[in-house]
Design an enzyme around this catalytic site. Structure first.
Site, mmCIF file in Angstrom:
data_model
loop_
_atom_site.group_PDB
_atom_site.id
_atom_site.type_symbol
_atom_site.label_atom_id
_atom_site.label_comp_id
_atom_site.label_asym_id
_atom_site.label_seq_id
_atom_site.Cartn_x
_atom_site.Cartn_y
_atom_site.Cartn_z
ATOM 1 N N TYR A 181 -2.399 9.155 -31.277
ATOM 2 C CA TYR A 181 -1.330 10.164 -30.667
ATOM 3 C C TYR A 181 -0.269 10.086 -31.925
ATOM 4 O O TYR A 181 0.867 11.031 -31.842
ATOM 5 C CB TYR A 181 -0.241 8.978 -29.966
ATOM 6 N N LYS A 231 -15.835 2.857 -30.830
ATOM 7 C CA LYS A 231 -16.872 3.616 -30.677
ATOM 8 C C LYS A 231 -17.547 3.569 -32.118
ATOM 9 O O LYS A 231 -17.133 4.681 -32.758
ATOM 10 C CB LYS A 231 -16.429 4.824 -30.333
ATOM 11 N N ASP A 263 -16.851 4.262 -23.909
ATOM 12 C CA ASP A 263 -17.379 4.711 -23.419
ATOM 13 C C ASP A 263 -18.671 3.932 -22.138
ATOM 14 O O ASP A 263 -18.722 3.695 -21.033
ATOM 15 C CB ASP A 263 -18.638 5.656 -23.255
ATOM 16 N N ASP A 287 -5.182 4.278 -23.223
ATOM 17 C CA ASP A 287 -5.082 4.942 -22.296
ATOM 18 C C ASP A 287 -5.856 5.252 -21.118
ATOM 19 O O ASP A 287 -6.139 5.239 -20.008
ATOM 20 C CB ASP A 287 -4.487 6.451 -23.292
ATOM 21 N N ASP A 291 -6.364 3.771 -16.592
ATOM 22 C CA ASP A 291 -5.921 4.585 -15.658
ATOM 23 C C ASP A 291 -7.698 4.298 -14.726
ATOM 24 O O ASP A 291 -7.201 3.858 -13.528
ATOM 25 C CB ASP A 291 -6.139 6.344 -16.499
HETATM 26 C C1 IPM Z 1 0.781 6.374 -20.302
HETATM 27 C C2 IPM Z 1 0.505 7.828 -20.207
HETATM 28 C C3 IPM Z 1 1.067 8.511 -21.494
HETATM 29 C C4 IPM Z 1 0.300 8.120 -22.594
HETATM 30 C C5 IPM Z 1 1.363 9.688 -21.082
HETATM 31 C C6 IPM Z 1 2.700 10.552 -20.220
HETATM 32 C C7 IPM Z 1 2.334 10.789 -22.893
HETATM 33 O O1 IPM Z 1 -0.637 7.980 -19.785
HETATM 34 O O2 IPM Z 1 1.398 6.206 -21.051
HETATM 35 O O3 IPM Z 1 -0.720 5.499 -20.366
HETATM 36 O O4 IPM Z 1 -0.788 8.644 -23.110
HETATM 37 O O5 IPM Z 1 0.023 7.026 -23.058
HETATM 38 MG MG MG Z 2 -1.902 6.924 -19.379
#
Ligand code: IPM
Ligand code: MG
Length: 402
Positions: A181, A231, A263, A287, A291
């Site tokens: 990032y 990784k 992975d 990240d 999710d």
């Molecule tokens: C998160 C989101 C952010 C990230 C985006 C909105 C920049 O996906 O907080 O997980 O990638 O960190």
């Molecule tokens: Mg995210």
């Protein structure tokens, strides 16, 4: 002693913290001085609703903090500002320098979500997400806590089988201020008439070491198991990550450490999620994995997060708190959003930035109670179930909070 003034002012009077000593992110103890004080505690909260459903869920998070203030006699002073697309529309930038300064001077930042189709042009120099990244980096919030807890009453809301996700209790700690990032170079360019782009996965050993210490300390207070993602079979940054985590592990012989390729982890997470306790991951893997992990809880609308820097000796410090669900532009403005992730984020704010453990637990218990009572927003409801709107769901939490 007088105990008025903002928490930041009080923290300034304290000795400089050891960079790892205060970093215990589960169950921060309320300050005993605090308890002994008869002064009403004052907390400065910067409120950044952002875009999409951000403002809708934020209104409910603020209402819950106000209710906590009334019930437990704390003063929350709210300052509202814009960030993300809302800030681009108003000021031409995703966050203004004065907003960042305000954030630094606050007890905590409550953050909604940023982004939406209106600002999605990939070639634009100014993008909503820059506001979020500037806060993470500017406030040096290097540790992102994402608790993933399967709520018994919601086991059937997940697309996964209830018997797989029952009992899941994972804390993912994602590195938040380095890696892909923020590594330089990060750019797009034209070389010999051909477009190319580069991102850099930079990590140094200090950044990895503080993540490892935090992971081990946190695991110590839980089931004593730490899973570190990388990784290392491919990437140099991952090999350094694995090396440093292994070195740090010598200080925590009571915690079981396992290194798992990122992975492979995506597979293990949906096959045997109960096997994991504390998970540390770099910025990008963290990240992606969170999710996926959110699906273990039934809905993304249930998952809060805390972004923290190095904490003070009492285990609290400046933090930013946000639901992980994002701005959900498709349902924005329809009062359909689930406010529980935001309300749970407010609970994390009480715990980690205000040192108010009892209050945090009361909010979490109220959320559990509404879910157990069968109350559902659209994201949680099965066919035929009664669906509450955003405000009605928050009303139900407030009612149980008393
Ligand atoms: C998160 C989101 C952010 C990230 C985006 C909105 C920049 O996906 O907080 O997980 O990638 O960190
Ligand atoms: Mg995210």
């Amino acid at each position: 002693m007088g105990y008025g003034g903002s928490r930041r002012e009080r923290q300034r009077q304290r000795p400089a913290p050891d960079p790892t000593e205060g970093a215990r992110y589960t169950r921060a103890r309320p300050s005993t001085l605090w308890k002994a004080s008869t002064c009403m505690a004052t907390f400065d909260i910067l409120v950044l609703p952002g875009d999409g459903i951000g403002p809708e869920v934020m209104a409910e998070g603020v209402r819950v903090l106000e209710a906590v203030g009334q019930k437990y006699e704390h003063v929350f002073k709210f300052t509202h500002d814009v960030v993300g697309g809302a800030s681009i529309d108003a000021h031409g930038v995703a966050i203004r320098p004065e907003t960042l300064e305000r954030a630094k001077a606050s007890t905590a930042v409550l953050f909604g979500a940023v982004g939406g189709p209106k600002w999605d042009n990939p070639l634009a120099d100014v993008r909503p997400e820059q506001g979020l990244l500037a806060l993470r980096s500017g406030l040096q919030l290097w540790a992102n806590l994402r608790p993933v807890v399967a709520v018994p009453a919601l086991l059937h809301a997940s697309t996964l089988k209830p018997e797989i996700i029952e009992g899941v209790d994972i804390l993912v700690i994602r590195e938040l201020t380095s890696g892909l990032y923020f590594g330089k170079p990060q750019e797009r360019r034209v070389v010999n008439g051909r477009r190319e782009a580069v991102d850099t996965n930079y990590y140094n050993e200090d950044e990895i070491s503080r993540m490892a210490h935090l992971g081990f300390r946190t695991a110590r207070g839980r089931k004593k198991k730490l899973t570190s993602l990388d990784k290392a079979n491919v990437m140099a940054s991952s090999r350094l990550w694995r090396e440093v985590v292994t070195e740090v592990s010598a200080e925590y012989p009571d915690v079981k450490l396992e290194h798992v390729l990122a992975d492979a982890m995506t597979m293990h997470l949906i096959r045997r999620p109960r096997d994991f306790d504390v998970v540390i991951a770099d910025n990008m893997f963290g990240d992606i994995i969170t999710d996926e992990a959110s699906m273990l809880t039934g809905s993304m609308g249930m998952l809060p997060s805390a972004s923290l820097g190095t904490l003070g000796p009492d285990g609290t410090g400046l933090g930013m708190y946000e639901p992980i669900h994002g701005s959900a532009p498709d349902i924005a403005g329809k009062s359909l959003a689930n406010p529980l992730a935001m309300i749970l984020s407010a609970a994390m704010l009480l715990r980690h930035s205000c040192g108010l453990e009892d209050e945090a637990r009361a909010v979490e218990a109220a959320v559990t109670a509404v879910v157990e009572a069968g109350l559902r927003t659209a994201d949680l409801a099965s066919a035929g179930e009664n669906v509450l709107n955003t405000k009605a769901m928050a009303d139900a939490v407030l009612e149980r909070l008393g």
